[in-house]
Design an enzyme around this catalytic site. Structure first.
Site, PDB file in Angstrom:
ATOM      1  N   CYS A 195      53.298  41.453  11.275  1.00  9.50           N
ATOM      2  CA  CYS A 195      52.481  42.132  10.266  1.00  9.50           C
ATOM      3  C   CYS A 195      53.042  42.010   8.851  1.00  9.50           C
ATOM      4  O   CYS A 195      52.301  41.865   7.881  1.00  9.50           O
ATOM      5  CB  CYS A 195      52.322  43.613  10.628  1.00  9.50           C
ATOM      6  SG  CYS A 195      51.570  43.895  12.241  1.00  9.50           S
ATOM      7  N   ASP A 217      54.495  48.663  15.210  1.00 14.40           N
ATOM      8  CA  ASP A 217      53.900  49.505  16.246  1.00 14.40           C
ATOM      9  C   ASP A 217      53.664  48.723  17.534  1.00 14.40           C
ATOM     10  O   ASP A 217      53.888  49.231  18.637  1.00 14.40           O
ATOM     11  CB  ASP A 217      52.572  50.087  15.749  1.00 14.40           C
ATOM     12  CG  ASP A 217      52.764  51.094  14.631  1.00 14.40           C
ATOM     13  OD1 ASP A 217      53.904  51.234  14.154  1.00 14.40           O
ATOM     14  OD2 ASP A 217      51.776  51.730  14.226  1.00 14.40           O
ATOM     15  N   CYS A 226      51.902  46.333   8.044  1.00 17.81           N
ATOM     16  CA  CYS A 226      51.657  47.094   9.259  1.00 17.81           C
ATOM     17  C   CYS A 226      51.323  48.548   8.936  1.00 17.81           C
ATOM     18  O   CYS A 226      51.560  49.028   7.824  1.00 17.81           O
ATOM     19  CB  CYS A 226      52.882  47.014  10.169  1.00 17.81           C
ATOM     20  SG  CYS A 226      52.592  47.615  11.851  1.00 17.81           S
ATOM     21  N   ASP A 227      50.825  49.234   9.935  1.00 17.45           N
ATOM     22  CA  ASP A 227      50.116  50.510   9.788  1.00 17.45           C
ATOM     23  C   ASP A 227      50.701  51.496   8.780  1.00 17.45           C
ATOM     24  O   ASP A 227      50.051  51.873   7.812  1.00 17.45           O
ATOM     25  CB  ASP A 227      50.049  51.217  11.149  1.00 17.45           C
ATOM     26  CG  ASP A 227      49.278  50.408  12.173  1.00 17.45           C
ATOM     27  OD1 ASP A 227      48.868  49.285  11.842  1.00 17.45           O
ATOM     28  OD2 ASP A 227      49.087  50.895  13.287  1.00 17.45           O
ATOM     29  N   LYS A 228      51.931  51.957   9.010  1.00 25.54           N
ATOM     30  CA  LYS A 228      52.450  53.071   8.208  1.00 25.54           C
ATOM     31  C   LYS A 228      52.910  52.628   6.831  1.00 25.54           C
ATOM     32  O   LYS A 228      53.131  53.450   5.953  1.00 25.54           O
ATOM     33  CB  LYS A 228      53.592  53.776   8.947  1.00 25.54           C
ATOM     34  CG  LYS A 228      53.242  54.156  10.384  1.00 25.54           C
ATOM     35  CD  LYS A 228      51.897  54.833  10.505  1.00 25.54           C
ATOM     36  CE  LYS A 228      51.448  54.929  11.951  1.00 25.54           C
ATOM     37  NZ  LYS A 228      51.110  53.647  12.582  1.00 25.54           N
ATOM     38  N   CYS A 262      47.373  43.269  12.753  1.00 27.04           N
ATOM     39  CA  CYS A 262      46.461  43.173  13.896  1.00 27.04           C
ATOM     40  C   CYS A 262      45.013  43.025  13.431  1.00 27.04           C
ATOM     41  O   CYS A 262      44.564  43.706  12.513  1.00 27.04           O
ATOM     42  CB  CYS A 262      46.628  44.381  14.793  1.00 27.04           C
ATOM     43  SG  CYS A 262      48.275  44.501  15.513  1.00 27.04           S
ATOM     44  N   GLU A 271      52.004  56.743  19.040  1.00 32.00           N
ATOM     45  CA  GLU A 271      50.685  56.249  19.443  1.00 32.00           C
ATOM     46  C   GLU A 271      50.630  56.046  20.953  1.00 32.00           C
ATOM     47  O   GLU A 271      51.652  55.835  21.603  1.00 32.00           O
ATOM     48  CB  GLU A 271      50.372  54.932  18.736  1.00 32.00           C
ATOM     49  CG  GLU A 271      50.123  55.096  17.262  1.00 32.00           C
ATOM     50  CD  GLU A 271      49.741  53.802  16.579  1.00 32.00           C
ATOM     51  OE1 GLU A 271      49.367  53.856  15.406  1.00 32.00           O
ATOM     52  OE2 GLU A 271      49.829  52.730  17.211  1.00 32.00           O
ATOM     53  N   SER A 300      46.477  54.393  18.725  1.00 35.37           N
ATOM     54  CA  SER A 300      46.386  53.170  17.941  1.00 35.37           C
ATOM     55  C   SER A 300      44.945  52.994  17.479  1.00 35.37           C
ATOM     56  O   SER A 300      44.005  53.491  18.106  1.00 35.37           O
ATOM     57  CB  SER A 300      46.794  51.975  18.810  1.00 35.37           C
ATOM     58  OG  SER A 300      46.361  50.773  18.234  1.00 35.37           O
TER      59      SER A 300
END
Length: 564
Positions: free
Chosen positions: A57, A89, A130-132, A202, A452, A478
């Site tokens: 990511c 993640d 990535c996510d965070k 993702c 998650e 997720s």
């Protein structure tokens, strides 16, 4: 530079660090790394990079940072890059390491604040992936309130298997299918080898693309930047232009406090609803709002979602991936649709200096595209985010619905005090149709870190139980999770919430149309169980996990670590 340096409008913040006789030692240290008097006389721009080699990511963000540097220099600034952290993640999912993910959001925001305040940058560009890292960087920029923007690294290309596009979601679901005996080990390995063909976040409308969409719609990322795929040559151009744009932001003194407002946050929430975005969007928008001092509640989010049509046919529940959305017309086209329907505040300012309405006016739709529906033909008339309450979630819980899921479920509770216990039960075929899987003590405090649950939700789907089993947790999901999965239950079990009072076999009733999630127990029975309940011992007594558990607020408040 001498002690008689001159402060200009563009470099007025950094002068305190490098100008005057009293700053001679600081200049000497800067010259040790190759900077000149000319470099130090220019605006100094911080590049906050969330690069990490662990996972795809953020792996390519070094390349983008180099292009950002080129843009800054070409526009007359001096770039100084620094790094913060990132947790993958997808790699940590289903392990103790997953607890670090949400905690990293606060560490990212804290570290950006520390470096920016320490070094008096004139402007900041934050690279995320990535996510965070997306909400974490934006939260840090809001705190510092200097001219700044966020730049998303972009989505991974889809993988291909048996003639169809696949993502990491398919890998997790294949694991469940293999455990059930529905596919062979060779098929599982082929999916594993095909799903992630290179760098990027993702590919579905999972949390990374959800938040990238929201931040662009909120105005903190340049329009048309988020949708460009990670490995597209155009991404280098986007990064270069971002480097140039930061100089315009400094000249105009355009800061996050002018961009992140109640109206722009509402625009962001509507974009999450319209794209069928991740439930993590609820958690992160609450946190961003609190950083900005903007009142926002779970009920506000529900009302915004309830009044926004679901327009985008995106994975995990739809057909398409993020790169398909970009080819269809991308976020500008979505903004245009929502503006035409009266769903957006068109006068909100963006980092470009244009309003969101002005940006949307230039949208170009690809003829025949099927990804972003017209207002006359939504996937469903309401967005995907629904807030439930009831005697199991007095302070609220979150469920994401694409439109095909069942809306009611009544079944016996299968109670687990960790995700790992529940996952093993699925793999061992101990969960059957009609069950309600309850995973507790995984909330912000209890986890700690509210990990998650993709491993277990994907295993349920892969085992063929997605349409007949429900799941309830005080943890979170997720963005790739699909089905009747209810998360963010508050109060959490570790704080004495009702989810911690459940016993094996209790009957749970989920009624989405009534926005209820209840256990069929009397108030007297719940009170008796509550009197006998004892808080569990903390899982960590020192270090960052313990510190987070002591400071973190409820998921209903965004799981922020603000001191009150």
């Amino acid at each position: 530079m001498t002690g008689n340096g001159t402060t200009t409008q563009l470099n007025r913040r950094s002068r305190v660090l490098v100008e005057g006789v009293s700053r001679t030692a600081a200049r000497s240290m800067f010259k040790a790394i190759g900077l000149t008097d000319d470099d130090l006389s220019k605006p100094i721009i911080g590049i906050a990079n969330t690069w990490i080699e662990i996972g795809p990511c953020n792996w390519h963000l070094r390349r983008l940072a180099a292009k950002v540097r080129e843009g800054i220099k070409a526009a007359g600034g001096t770039p100084l890059e620094f790094n913060t952290v990132s947790i993958s993640d997808g790699i940590t999912m289903g392990t103790e390491g997953m607890k670090a993910s949400l905690i990293s959001r606060e560490v990212i925001a804290d570290s950006i604040e520390l470096i920016v305040r320490a070094n008096a940058f004139d402007g900041v560009i934050a690279l995320n992936g990535c996510d965070k890292t997306i909400p974490g960087t934006v939260m840090g920029l809001i705190r510092c309130d200097v001219p700044s923007l966020a730049l998303y690294g972009g989505s991974i290309a889809p993988g291909h298997y048996n003639g169809r596009d696949i993502t990491i979601q398919d890998v997790f679901e294949a694991m469940g299918a293999y455990a059930k005996g529905n596919i062979t080990l060779e098929e599982l390995q082929a999916i594993e080898a095909s799903a992630c063909p290179g760098p990027g976040a993702c590919g579905g409308q999972f949390t990374a693309n959800t938040m990238a969409t929201a931040v662009e719609m909120m105005g903190m990322s340049p329009m048309r930047s988020a949708g460009v795929p990670a490995m597209s040559p155009e991404k280098d151009e986007v990064a270069y232009r971002a480097g140039q744009l930061i100089m315009e932001l400094i000249a105009a003194d355009r800061r996050p406090s002018q961009i992140v407002t109640r109206k722009s946050i509402e625009n962001a929430v509507r974009s999450i609803a319209a794209t069928g975005g991740s439930t993590n969007g609820v958690l992160h928008m609450l946190a961003i709002a609190r950083e900005a001092g903007v009142p926002l509640t779970l009920e506000d989010i529900h009302q915004l979602s309830e009044s926004t049509p679901l327009l985008c046919d995106l994975k995990p529940s739809g057909r398409f991936v993020a790169t398909d959305m970009t080819r269809a017309g991308g976020i500008p086209l979505l903004a245009k649709r929502l503006l035409e329907g009266g769903y957006l505040h068109g006068d909100c300012l963006t980092v470009s200096g244009k309003t969101i309405a002005e940006e949307a006016a230039t949208a170009q739709e690809t003829p025949g595209q099927e990804v972003i529906r017209p207002l006359s033909n939504p996937i469903k008339p309401t967005g995907g985010l629904v807030i439930l309450r009831g005697n199991l979630a007095p302070d609220g819980a979150v469920v994401k619905l694409f439109g095909y899921e069942r809306l009611t479920h009544r079944g016996r509770a299968r109670v687990f005090d960790s995700e790992s216990q529940a996952l093993q039960a699925v793999y061992n075929n101990q969960i059957v149709a009609g069950d309600v899987v309850v995973i507790r003590y995984e909330g912000p405090v209890g986890g700690p870190g509210m990990q998650e649950m993709l491993a277990v939700t994907a295993a349920i789907a892969g085992a063929g139980l997605g349409s007949s089993v429900a799941l309830i947790t005080d943890g979170r999901f997720s963005g790739a999770t699909r089905g009747l999965m209810i998360g963010h239950v508050a109060p959490e079990a570790a704080l004495g919430g009702p989810i911690g009072l459940l016993r094996e076999g209790d009957i749970i009733n989920i009624d989405v149309p009534s926005r209820r999630v209840d256990v069929e127990l009397s108030e007297a029975e719940l009170a008796e169980r509550r009197a006998a309940w004892r808080a569990p011992e903390p899982r960590y007594r020192q270090g960052v996990f313990a510190k987070y558990a002591r400071l973190v607020q409820s998921a209903a408040e965004g799981a922020v670590t603000h001191l009150r």
